[in-house]
Design a protein around this motif. Sequence first.
Motif, PDB file in Angstrom:
ATOM      1  N   PRO A   3       7.129  12.146   2.758  1.00 51.40           N
ATOM      2  CA  PRO A   3       6.871  11.392   3.806  1.00 51.40           C
ATOM      3  C   PRO A   3       6.120  11.124   4.968  1.00 51.40           C
ATOM      4  CG  PRO A   3       8.971  13.337   4.270  1.00 51.40           C
ATOM      5  CD  PRO A   3       7.919  13.224   3.440  1.00 51.40           C
ATOM      6  N   GLY A   4       4.936  10.367   4.919  1.00 49.99           N
ATOM      7  CA  GLY A   4       4.165   9.618   5.658  1.00 49.99           C
ATOM      8  C   GLY A   4       4.436   8.341   6.082  1.00 49.99           C
ATOM      9  N   VAL A   5       3.956   8.759   8.373  1.00 50.93           N
ATOM     10  CA  VAL A   5       3.934   7.145   8.921  1.00 50.93           C
ATOM     11  C   VAL A   5       3.513   7.411  10.059  1.00 50.93           C
ATOM     12  CG1 VAL A   5       6.783   7.529   8.594  1.00 50.93           C
ATOM     13  CG2 VAL A   5       6.121   9.436   9.972  1.00 50.93           C
ATOM     14  N   ASP A   6       3.545   6.462  11.099  1.00 47.51           N
ATOM     15  CA  ASP A   6       2.489   6.817  11.851  1.00 47.51           C
ATOM     16  C   ASP A   6       2.235   7.245  13.032  1.00 47.51           C
ATOM     17  OD1 ASP A   6       1.510   4.313  10.759  1.00 47.51           O
ATOM     18  OD2 ASP A   6       2.839   3.222  11.714  1.00 47.51           O
ATOM     19  N   PHE A  69      -2.417  11.027   2.929  1.00 52.63           N
ATOM     20  CA  PHE A  69      -2.151  10.518   3.923  1.00 52.63           C
ATOM     21  C   PHE A  69      -2.553   8.488   3.379  1.00 52.63           C
ATOM     22  CE2 PHE A  69      -1.077   8.056   7.823  1.00 52.63           C
ATOM     23  CZ  PHE A  69      -0.251   7.823   8.323  1.00 52.63           C
ATOM     24  N   LYS A  71      -2.779   7.769   0.016  1.00 52.19           N
ATOM     25  CA  LYS A  71      -2.145   6.907  -0.725  1.00 52.19           C
ATOM     26  C   LYS A  71      -0.879   5.963   0.165  1.00 52.19           C
ATOM     27  CE  LYS A  71      -2.450  10.720  -3.196  1.00 52.19           C
ATOM     28  NZ  LYS A  71      -1.493  12.123  -3.972  1.00 52.19           N
ATOM     29  N   ARG A  72      -0.368   6.299   1.734  1.00 55.02           N
ATOM     30  CA  ARG A  72       0.256   5.224   1.711  1.00 55.02           C
ATOM     31  C   ARG A  72      -0.037   4.109   2.267  1.00 55.02           C
ATOM     32  NH1 ARG A  72       0.553   4.822   7.532  1.00 55.02           N
ATOM     33  NH2 ARG A  72       3.096   3.644   8.334  1.00 55.02           N
ATOM     34  N   SER A  73      -1.433   3.781   2.381  1.00 50.21           N
ATOM     35  CA  SER A  73      -2.216   2.768   3.263  1.00 50.21           C
ATOM     36  C   SER A  73      -2.516   1.883   1.473  1.00 50.21           C
ATOM     37  CB  SER A  73      -3.274   2.832   3.580  1.00 50.21           C
ATOM     38  OG  SER A  73      -3.078   3.739   4.942  1.00 50.21           O
ATOM     39  N   GLU A  76       0.769   0.146   0.950  1.00 52.22           N
ATOM     40  CA  GLU A  76       0.710  -1.116   1.715  1.00 52.22           C
ATOM     41  C   GLU A  76       0.246  -1.839   1.553  1.00 52.22           C
ATOM     42  OE1 GLU A  76       0.384   0.287   5.359  1.00 52.22           O
ATOM     43  OE2 GLU A  76       2.358   1.781   5.649  1.00 52.22           O
TER      44      GLU A  76
END
Length: 108
Positions: A3-6, A69, A71-73, A76
Amino acid sequence: MAPGVDTAYDRAEVYATVIGHSGKTRVLIPPGRKAKLDFGKRPALMQRDEHIWRVREIGRRAWYLESGFTKRSTVENVVYRYKISLGPAMKPEPWQVNASRRGWAVES
């Protein structure tokens, strides 16, 4: 995938909660620019310490790429483009207006 977050979630409570839920989970939270090492005082922050060391070794941008990380961008961005292309056609179903946002309907 982790899980990736800010960076705003770079707190001990977040790491403890995620690891408490599943001890095998790889937590992927970018450490803040002024993040300090915990030196293993709290087991939940050992992954955070590893991230801090790695950012110091190779730099923040390289860490983002190496850790996956970015990949999250990408995800989104895809979701954003999807929402823009549908525009006002996306609306909650009438029976879910006050409920959680799980169900979205698309007008044809």
